[in-house]
Motif scaffolding. Structure first.
Motif, PDB file in Angstrom:
ATOM      1  N   MET A   1       0.848  -1.202   0.000  1.00 30.06           N
ATOM      2  CA  MET A   1       0.000   0.000   0.000  1.00 30.06           C
ATOM      3  C   MET A   1       0.880   1.247   0.000  1.00 30.06           C
ATOM      4  SD  MET A   1      -2.813   1.233   2.828  1.00 30.06           S
ATOM      5  CE  MET A   1      -3.805  -0.228   2.607  1.00 30.06           C
ATOM      6  N   GLY A   2       0.641   2.164  -0.929  1.00 30.95           N
ATOM      7  CA  GLY A   2       1.440   3.374  -1.028  1.00 30.95           C
ATOM      8  C   GLY A   2       1.070   4.395   0.024  1.00 30.95           C
ATOM      9  N   PHE A   3       1.814   5.532  -0.015  1.00 33.79           N
ATOM     10  CA  PHE A   3       1.606   6.593   0.966  1.00 33.79           C
ATOM     11  C   PHE A   3       0.178   7.131   0.910  1.00 33.79           C
ATOM     12  CE2 PHE A   3       1.668  11.170   1.929  1.00 33.79           C
ATOM     13  CZ  PHE A   3       2.127  11.133   3.240  1.00 33.79           C
ATOM     14  N   VAL A   4      -0.294   7.408  -0.303  1.00 31.43           N
ATOM     15  CA  VAL A   4      -1.642   7.962  -0.450  1.00 31.43           C
ATOM     16  C   VAL A   4      -2.684   6.963   0.039  1.00 31.43           C
ATOM     17  CG1 VAL A   4      -3.356   8.806  -2.087  1.00 31.43           C
ATOM     18  CG2 VAL A   4      -0.955   9.458  -2.361  1.00 31.43           C
ATOM     19  N   GLY A   5      -2.446   5.667  -0.229  1.00 29.93           N
ATOM     20  CA  GLY A   5      -3.378   4.642   0.229  1.00 29.93           C
ATOM     21  C   GLY A   5      -3.471   4.590   1.743  1.00 29.93           C
ATOM     22  N   MET A   6      -2.328   4.688   2.408  1.00 35.19           N
ATOM     23  CA  MET A   6      -2.336   4.679   3.872  1.00 35.19           C
ATOM     24  C   MET A   6      -3.049   5.909   4.422  1.00 35.19           C
ATOM     25  SD  MET A   6       1.346   3.135   5.075  1.00 35.19           S
ATOM     26  CE  MET A   6       2.289   4.495   4.373  1.00 35.19           C
ATOM     27  N   ILE A   7      -2.831   7.043   3.773  1.00 36.78           N
ATOM     28  CA  ILE A   7      -3.509   8.264   4.209  1.00 36.78           C
ATOM     29  C   ILE A   7      -5.024   8.115   4.083  1.00 36.78           C
ATOM     30  CG2 ILE A   7      -3.903  10.694   3.628  1.00 36.78           C
ATOM     31  CD1 ILE A   7      -1.348  10.210   5.170  1.00 36.78           C
ATOM     32  N   LEU A   8      -5.475   7.545   2.968  1.00 34.87           N
ATOM     33  CA  LEU A   8      -6.915   7.359   2.758  1.00 34.87           C
ATOM     34  C   LEU A   8      -7.513   6.464   3.834  1.00 34.87           C
ATOM     35  CD1 LEU A   8      -7.133   6.940  -1.128  1.00 34.87           C
ATOM     36  CD2 LEU A   8      -8.046   8.830   0.235  1.00 34.87           C
ATOM     37  N   VAL A   9      -6.834   5.362   4.144  1.00 29.31           N
ATOM     38  CA  VAL A   9      -7.326   4.443   5.171  1.00 29.31           C
ATOM     39  C   VAL A   9      -7.396   5.156   6.520  1.00 29.31           C
ATOM     40  CG1 VAL A   9      -6.804   2.362   6.485  1.00 29.31           C
ATOM     41  CG2 VAL A   9      -6.541   2.366   3.994  1.00 29.31           C
ATOM     42  N   ALA A  10      -6.333   5.877   6.878  1.00 30.81           N
ATOM     43  CA  ALA A  10      -6.307   6.580   8.159  1.00 30.81           C
ATOM     44  C   ALA A  10      -7.405   7.638   8.235  1.00 30.81           C
ATOM     45  CB  ALA A  10      -4.941   7.226   8.371  1.00 30.81           C
ATOM     46  N   VAL A  11      -7.594   8.375   7.139  1.00 32.23           N
ATOM     47  CA  VAL A  11      -8.626   9.411   7.109  1.00 32.23           C
ATOM     48  C   VAL A  11     -10.014   8.805   7.318  1.00 32.23           C
ATOM     49  CG1 VAL A  11      -9.828  11.031   5.589  1.00 32.23           C
ATOM     50  CG2 VAL A  11      -7.343  11.079   5.729  1.00 32.23           C
ATOM     51  N   VAL A  12     -10.294   7.711   6.646  1.00 32.76           N
ATOM     52  CA  VAL A  12     -11.613   7.069   6.759  1.00 32.76           C
ATOM     53  C   VAL A  12     -11.835   6.541   8.175  1.00 32.76           C
ATOM     54  CG1 VAL A  12     -13.002   5.106   6.012  1.00 32.76           C
ATOM     55  CG2 VAL A  12     -11.788   6.484   4.316  1.00 32.76           C
ATOM     56  N   VAL A  13     -10.840   5.846   8.730  1.00 38.81           N
ATOM     57  CA  VAL A  13     -10.987   5.246  10.054  1.00 38.81           C
ATOM     58  C   VAL A  13     -11.194   6.314  11.126  1.00 38.81           C
ATOM     59  CG1 VAL A  13      -9.785   3.953  11.863  1.00 38.81           C
ATOM     60  CG2 VAL A  13      -9.710   3.151   9.489  1.00 38.81           C
ATOM     61  N   VAL A  14     -10.360   7.349  11.125  1.00 37.59           N
ATOM     62  CA  VAL A  14     -10.450   8.374  12.166  1.00 37.59           C
ATOM     63  C   VAL A  14     -11.740   9.173  12.036  1.00 37.59           C
ATOM     64  CG1 VAL A  14      -9.402  10.467  13.100  1.00 37.59           C
ATOM     65  CG2 VAL A  14      -7.960   8.540  12.440  1.00 37.59           C
ATOM     66  N   HIS A  15     -12.118   9.518  10.810  1.00 34.38           N
ATOM     67  CA  HIS A  15     -13.361  10.275  10.637  1.00 34.38           C
ATOM     68  C   HIS A  15     -14.585   9.433  10.984  1.00 34.38           C
ATOM     69  CE1 HIS A  15     -10.808  13.214   8.599  1.00 34.38           C
ATOM     70  NE2 HIS A  15     -11.801  14.066   8.696  1.00 34.38           N
ATOM     71  N   ALA A  16     -14.528   8.137  10.734  1.00 33.21           N
ATOM     72  CA  ALA A  16     -15.636   7.264  11.129  1.00 33.21           C
ATOM     73  C   ALA A  16     -15.775   7.252  12.652  1.00 33.21           C
ATOM     74  CB  ALA A  16     -15.402   5.849  10.599  1.00 33.21           C
ATOM     75  N   TYR A  17     -14.645   7.204  13.345  1.00 34.45           N
ATOM     76  CA  TYR A  17     -14.685   7.241  14.815  1.00 34.45           C
ATOM     77  C   TYR A  17     -15.251   8.569  15.305  1.00 34.45           C
ATOM     78  CZ  TYR A  17     -13.082   7.707  19.624  1.00 34.45           C
ATOM     79  OH  TYR A  17     -13.032   7.932  20.975  1.00 34.45           O
ATOM     80  N   LEU A  18     -14.767   9.678  14.714  1.00 39.61           N
ATOM     81  CA  LEU A  18     -15.256  10.993  15.138  1.00 39.61           C
ATOM     82  C   LEU A  18     -16.753  11.122  14.883  1.00 39.61           C
ATOM     83  CD1 LEU A  18     -12.375  13.371  13.944  1.00 39.61           C
ATOM     84  CD2 LEU A  18     -12.759  12.406  16.219  1.00 39.61           C
ATOM     85  N   TRP A  19     -17.223  10.607  13.743  1.00 46.10           N
ATOM     86  CA  TRP A  19     -18.665  10.693  13.465  1.00 46.10           C
ATOM     87  C   TRP A  19     -19.454   9.892  14.495  1.00 46.10           C
ATOM     88  CZ3 TRP A  19     -22.552   7.181  12.416  1.00 46.10           C
ATOM     89  CH2 TRP A  19     -23.762   7.742  11.994  1.00 46.10           C
ATOM     90  N   ARG A  20     -18.964   8.714  14.808  1.00 43.14           N
ATOM     91  CA  ARG A  20     -19.680   7.846  15.751  1.00 43.14           C
ATOM     92  C   ARG A  20     -19.746   8.461  17.139  1.00 43.14           C
ATOM     93  NH1 ARG A  20     -18.164   3.610  19.241  1.00 43.14           N
ATOM     94  NH2 ARG A  20     -19.802   2.051  19.544  1.00 43.14           N
ATOM     95  N   ARG A  21     -18.622   9.023  17.596  1.00 41.73           N
ATOM     96  CA  ARG A  21     -18.572   9.520  18.965  1.00 41.73           C
ATOM     97  C   ARG A  21     -19.036  10.962  19.134  1.00 41.73           C
ATOM     98  NH1 ARG A  21     -19.691   6.141  22.484  1.00 41.73           N
ATOM     99  NH2 ARG A  21     -18.052   4.789  23.299  1.00 41.73           N
ATOM    100  N   LEU A  22     -18.754  11.806  18.154  1.00 44.53           N
ATOM    101  CA  LEU A  22     -19.051  13.227  18.320  1.00 44.53           C
ATOM    102  C   LEU A  22     -20.320  13.665  17.609  1.00 44.53           C
ATOM    103  CD1 LEU A  22     -15.476  14.763  17.917  1.00 44.53           C
ATOM    104  CD2 LEU A  22     -16.596  13.896  19.977  1.00 44.53           C
ATOM    105  N   VAL A  23     -20.748  12.912  16.602  1.00 47.35           N
ATOM    106  CA  VAL A  23     -21.945  13.294  15.853  1.00 47.35           C
ATOM    107  C   VAL A  23     -23.120  12.380  16.194  1.00 47.35           C
ATOM    108  CG1 VAL A  23     -22.943  13.619  13.554  1.00 47.35           C
ATOM    109  CG2 VAL A  23     -20.552  14.249  13.976  1.00 47.35           C
TER     110      VAL A  23
END
Length: 449
Positions: A1-23
């Motif tokens: 997995m390239g750099f951009v791929g890792m960034i995409l995965v991290a962005v999705v995972v963290v934002h999913a957590y923030l949506w679940r807990r804060l929204v």
């Protein structure tokens, strides 16, 4: 997995957590606030991807400058929302447990009280139930102000008298309180971090004893700066301030130990121009960092640019510093990221054939290179790269890759003695213009025998 791929995965995972807990946890289904916050997270997540992929997507420095400020600031806010959200999981769980326990106790008490022929106070049960259930319960009891008032307070309300509003669900109250604490904490932390990152670097004065140093060289002063990171978020004033502060130290030599730029000469050359005003008795020197190899044109164009500005690059080579009738070797090696292109560090070339009785100071961008430096008899290595962690608690992760986060350390040297390594926190920042627990730094090292 390239750099951009890792960034995409991290962005999705963290934002999913923030949506679940804060929204989701602090808004009601179908509410306007939930829709607005959800779409806000989606837009900010997309902005982050564009910010990280700007150079790789060929958007150009002008576009990068537009998206960099909001994109990188959101990255910092997102990071601290995530960290503080994890920290709040424990008190949130404790509060939820206490409320659930009280709710079960209240529900268990209702049948017993009714069996005795007494009116059942339902305040606790109602307070623990969702708002929608309270309203529906009131309607089922006969509707109107009287029914709603009775369901809410446990006491009848006279006809025609306006009832109390439905009680707020306690779970929702806990979630909203936790979300508010997390949001305020994240914004306050980032605000503090921005003021640190954009403020004047701290001057660290560090005396270092080198047992092999000729006493005639005692007091030799070397200014050390790294990780200036000229890029879309910095201006010419950033470089001018660093040069002004270094010149004020009246150092005998200036060393720039990598990660000067995050772009090409065409994009950032004007930002580096103030480096021609650096002042020192024995000159200014530069070694490449990993970011010089990330630029579109590679490090070579910056090597030539710095030469034109009077800064000498040390490309796996050394110079002799003659001071007070004695001599010290100042060597520099390329960064490890140059290895794939055949432009990596070569300590044999940099140190081969020198007088082994003379002390040697090595410029090497990454602290991890100290192991090889010790094997080659280096007395002192000057490094950067880590930023001191830049944004705590990242400093706790740095040791997974580097032996030193910041400051002075030592490792056993081949042939006896110690190789010391000083790691500066850097004068700039990478990514978010935020520094928490790791203020920017310019170092003045004074050598003693």
């Amino acid at each position: 997995m390239g750099f951009v791929g890792m960034i995409l995965v991290a962005v999705v995972v963290v934002h999913a957590y923030l949506w679940r807990r804060l929204v989701r946890a602090s808004t009601t289904p179908g509410s306007r606030s939930r829709r607005v916050l959800t779409w806000g997270l989606v837009v900010l997540a997309a902005l982050m991807v564009v910010t990280f992929g700007g150079s790789r997507l060929g958007l150009g420095m002008d576009v990068e400058r537009v998206v960099a400020w909001p994109g990188y600031l959101w990255l910092a806010v997102m990071f601290y929302l995530f960290v503080l959200g994890l920290v709040m999981e424990v008190p949130r769980a404790v509060a939820t447990f206490v409320v659930s326990r009280r709710r079960r106790t209240a529900e268990a008490a209702v049948p017993a009280e009714r069996a005795d022929g007494e009116a059942a106070p339902v305040d606790e049960a109602v307070l623990a139930a969702p708002v929608d259930e309270v309203v529906l319960a009131g309607a089922a009891a006969g509707g109107g102000a009287t029914a709603q008032g009775t369901a809410t307070t446990g006491r009848p309300v006279a006809e025609g008298v306006e009832a109390d509003p439905p009680a707020l669900d306690r779970r929702l109250f806990i979630s909203r309180t936790a979300s508010a604490v997390v949001a305020v904490g994240a914004l306050a932390t980032v605000g503090y971090g921005v003021s640190e990152a954009l403020g004047d670097p701290v001057i660290e004065r560090v005396p270092i004893r080198l047992p092999r140093l000729d006493p005639r060289m005692s007091g030799l002063r070397i200014a050390v700066v790294s990780d200036i990171h000229l890029g879309p978020l910095t201006g010419r004033g950033h470089t001018e301030r660093i040069v002004r502060m270094i010149n004020g130290l009246e150092a005998d030599a200036v060393t720039i130990v990598g990660d000067l730029v995050d772009g090409t000469v065409a994009e950032l050359g004007h930002l580096a121009t103030p480096l021609k005003s650096l002042e020192s008795r024995y000159g200014a020197y530069f070694v490449t960092g990993n970011h010089e190899y990330y630029t579109a044109e590679g490090p070579q164009e910056w090597i030539e640019e710095l030469r034109s500005l009077g800064v000498r690059p040390l490309r796996n080579e050394r110079v002799e510093i003659r001071h007070g009738g004695a001599v010290l070797d100042l060597a520099g090696v390329n960064d490890l990221n140059g290895v794939p292109s055949g432009d990596g560090p070569d300590l044999d070339k940099a140190l081969g054939g020198r007088d082994a009785n003379r002390p040697v100071v090595l410029m090497a961008h990454q602290p991890v290179q100290v192991t090889q430096a010790a094997a080659h008899g280096v007395d002192l290595q000057l490094s950067g790269h880590t930023h001191g962690g830049q944004m705590a608690p990242f400093n706790l992760l740095v040791p997974l890759q580097q032996p030193v986060v910041s400051g002075l350390a030592s490792v056993p040297r081949t042939g006896g003695g110690q190789t010391q390594v000083y790691v500066t926190r850097g004068a700039g920042f990478w990514g978010p213009p935020v520094r928490v627990g790791a203020p920017p730094e310019i170092t003045l090292i004074e050598l003693h025998a």
